[in-house]
Design a protein around this motif. Structure first.
Motif, PDB file in Angstrom:
ATOM      1  N   THR A 145       0.539   4.249   0.809  1.00 48.04           N
ATOM      2  CA  THR A 145       0.481   5.244   1.901  1.00 48.04           C
ATOM      3  C   THR A 145       0.842   4.640   3.256  1.00 48.04           C
ATOM      4  N   CYS A 184      -4.792   0.988  -3.825  1.00 51.75           N
ATOM      5  CA  CYS A 184      -5.191   0.344  -2.577  1.00 51.75           C
ATOM      6  C   CYS A 184      -6.447   1.015  -2.030  1.00 51.75           C
ATOM      7  N   CYS A 212      -7.619   0.457   1.264  1.00 53.58           N
ATOM      8  CA  CYS A 212      -7.649   0.130   2.690  1.00 53.58           C
ATOM      9  C   CYS A 212      -8.175   1.326   3.497  1.00 53.58           C
ATOM     10  N   CYS A 237      -5.754   4.284   3.475  1.00 51.52           N
ATOM     11  CA  CYS A 237      -5.821   5.086   2.240  1.00 51.52           C
ATOM     12  C   CYS A 237      -7.069   5.967   2.264  1.00 51.52           C
ATOM     13  N   CYS A 240       0.865  -1.177   0.000  1.00 44.70           N
ATOM     14  CA  CYS A 240       0.000   0.000   0.000  1.00 44.70           C
ATOM     15  C   CYS A 240       0.906   1.233   0.000  1.00 44.70           C
TER      16      CYS A 240
HETATM   17 ZN   LIG Z   1      -3.852   1.433   1.459  1.00 43.87          ZN
END
Ligand SMILES: [Zn+2]
Length: 649
Positions: free
Chosen positions: A109, A148, A150, A153, A107
């Motif tokens: 970030t 991503c 998630c 994010c 990911c």
């Molecule tokens: Zn992420």
């Protein structure tokens, strides 16, 4: 100028390294890229480093006068790291966390990933900072995803939006959230675009966010390396026409752009040429090829093996468009792993009998001689085409598929210009246009006051501007403009557009002033002239009263509007008419041949590349010297299958 290979010593037994280094030196290889995905061998366990094998291979290569580019290995986080911090793995659009495997499984970030990336980079940079054989760094590998979705994010996205819009009122207005009851009353309510139908304004901002987050991670690596390794260059291997990142932003802090060129076969020659020009345009300077296709490649399918001569042709095609180094992917085909059906300069058997190795030897010999002559020679162009990521994204942000083929629309013009033997620059819409005789902008959806001024200043000063269809229809938030089209440029073009159509499979005729008929395709802006001269008119059904192509005088210059896609002959004839003074006059060449020019210290090098597997005839109208054979040529001459010449004069 360098000739190099991408080498993965960790794929071969130690005894083989000396043999490889000797074969490389024999072929003229001067540069090797190492450690691209080698994290698990450099840090086999958390904080347990082993650089001894890399030190040894660098020293062996040094014994054969081969310099090294090291990669930060962050494109492939090792299993121990993922096991310790599974939150590093990206989450897919349907909410599933990806598993360990393949590569780029992180990911962009994730703060834990920042920490471990910084740590391995710092270790490597400190270890190699005083090694003169290591001349530079490649950051990561082929940035660009996966995106991503998630929770981390999502929070970053909300913060990014807050910084951009300041208030929810601004955001709701810019995104048009009155539509389908999408108004937000708290930043925390804003989701990631995980559903199929989503707002184009939302989609555009998410694309900008993903690009910004990638640039942020990339800049972290660049700054770290530059801080610890002054004097060594830092670059990244870009991907040509890849469209998910703003490459202008991404390239800003790199010393130069390098890129991975996999043209597959000669049917893609114009796309490959365009990609080279886009890459040169990112920093307005010559570039490197960090991965050059040397024969068959694989992923979903396996492409054909390059016949003898084709690898050499593509190599010189890179130099013709401004490459300063060509590094081949890869030194030897690997016997295991995902890319085991991907060719190398050597095949799996490791012998020096491969087609690619023999050809590399020839190229090495030639470039040893001509490299210093053409090194740093510039590409100068009288014509530029706008290549703009915001417009690419707006074109993509419609129900998950592009509205139109963005590079395809550029290629209509590009192909015709290349047929005249004229160089093309690819530029940003915010660039200064004043150095160009002609500026072309297909699919220029987004129009701002600044851009409208930039274009009008250019044309009123004497420039020629050509727009494709769907020009100036949207604002910066990807919302349709309320103005009569083409909006802010209506006076520039001297036209209005009140109706349009998607042509699809319909047969549409366009008739020019001489009665010549062209086929219209893709999209039709139905133009009402308001002062502009009509160059071609629709000649089918209800389109018939409308103009298809117009030109308008504006100040000292002219503005053309092409309202639809037209057959190639139309572009051939328009480009010939506008650019004839710049076309190559002293060489006559057929369609299979591409001609490019590089210049240096008053010298002019004409690169001639034959994309056909058959001999073709070209005509040279005065004495010119071929740098490769050192012979003077004049008159009708044969260019062998996949043949090349570099003529001076
Ligand atoms: Zn992420």
């Amino acid at each position: 100028m360098y000739l190099g290979v991408d080498y993965y010593p960790e794929h071969w037994e130690r005894e083989r390294w000396d043999v490889d280094a000797r074969l490389m030196e024999d072929a003229g290889v001067e540069l090797v890229r190492l450690a691209e995905f080698a994290w698990s061998r450099l840090e086999p366990e958390d904080e347990n480093y082993d650089f001894s094998w890399l030190d040894e291979v660098i020293s062996i290569l040094g014994g054969h006068n081969i310099k090294v580019i090291l990669c930060t290995p962050t494109a492939a986080p090792p299993a121990w790291l993922i096991n310790k911090h599974p939150d590093i793995l990206p989450v897919t659009r349907n909410g599933q966390r990806m598993s360990f495997g393949a590569r780029r499984h992180y990911c962009i970030t994730n703060r834990n990933y920042y920490y471990y990336s910084e740590r391995i980079i710092r270790k490597m940079a400190e270890h190699y900072k005083d090694n003169p054989q290591v001349i530079g760094w490649q950051v990561d590998n082929e940035f660009g995803g996966p995106k991503c979705y998630c929770e981390g994010c999502r929070k970053e996205f909300q913060l990014w939006l807050k910084r951009k819009y300041g208030t929810l009122e601004n955001l709701n207005k810019s995104w048009g959230n009155a539509f389908w009851s999408h108004d937000y009353t708290a930043w925390e309510q804003i989701p990631l675009p995980v559903v199929y139908y989503h707002n184009p304004s939302f989609d555009l901002d998410f694309r900008r966010f993903f690009s910004d987050m990638t640039v942020r991670y990339s800049n972290m690596q660049i700054r770290l390396l530059k801080g610890l390794n002054s004097g060594k260059f830092v670059t990244h291997n870009f991907m040509g026409l890849f469209s998910e990142l703003d490459y202008y932003d991404l390239s800003r802090e790199y010393d130069f752009v390098s890129w991975d060129n996999y043209p597959r076969d000669s049917s893609n020659r114009y796309r490959a040429a365009l990609a080279h020009d886009v890459m040169r345009g990112l920093k307005k300077k010559n570039f490197w090829i960090m991965e050059e296709q040397c024969s068959y490649i694989t992923r979903e399918d396996i492409t054909r093996t390059f016949p003898p001569g084709e690898m050499r042709l593509w190599t010189y095609h890179c130099y013709a468009h401004g490459a300063e180094a060509v590094v081949y992917f890869r030194w030897r085909a690997c016997n295991f792993g995902i890319e085991q059906f991907h060719s190398g300069i050597l095949q799996h058997d490791g012998t020096d009998n491969s087609i690619s190795y023999r050809e590399l030897k020839q190229i090495g010999k030639e470039m040893g001689k001509i490299g210093p002559e053409i090194e740093n020679a510039k590409i100068v162009s009288p014509v530029a085409i706008i290549y703009d990521y915001e417009n690419i994204w707006v074109n993509l942000a419609y129900q998950e598929k592009p509205m139109y083929d963005y590079p395809g629309e550029i290629l209509r013009f590009y192909r015709s210009i290349k047929r005249l033997g004229i160089n093309v620059d690819m530029i940003k819409s915010s660039d200064d246009f004043s150095n160009y005789k002609v500026v072309i902008a297909p699919l220029l959806y987004v129009m701002t006051d600044e851009l409208a001024k930039n274009i009008k200043d250019y044309v009123s000063g004497g420039g020629i501007f050509i727009a494709g269809f769907r020009c100036a229809i949207k604002d910066e938030s990807s919302n349709m403009l309320k103005e009569v089209l083409p909006g802010k440029l209506r006076d520039l073009f001297g036209i209005s557009i009140y109706a349009w159509d998607n042509i699809r499979d319909m047969a549409v005729e366009i008739k020019d002033r001489d009665g010549k008929i062209y086929r219209g395709d893709t999209f039709a802006d139905l133009i009402t002239p308001e002062g502009a001269e009509v160059l071609a008119q629709y000649n089918s059904g209800w389109y018939t009263p409308y103009a298809a192509v117009t030109v308008n005088r504006y100040g000292k210059g002219k503005a053309y509007y092409t309202g639809c896609g037209l057959s190639q002959e139309f572009y051939d004839s328009l480009m010939k008419q506008l650019l004839s003074e710049y076309s190559i006059k002293d060489i006559v060449f057929p369609e299979e041949v591409e001609v490019n020019i590089r210049e240096k210290d008053g010298r002019r090098f004409v690169f001639i590349t034959n994309f056909s597997d058959k001999s073709v005839s070209i005509k040279i109208k005065r004495d010119m010297r071929d740098l490769i054979t050192d012979k003077y040529i004049n008159g009708e001459t044969e260019l062998s299958p996949f043949g090349i010449m570099i003529l001076e004069g």
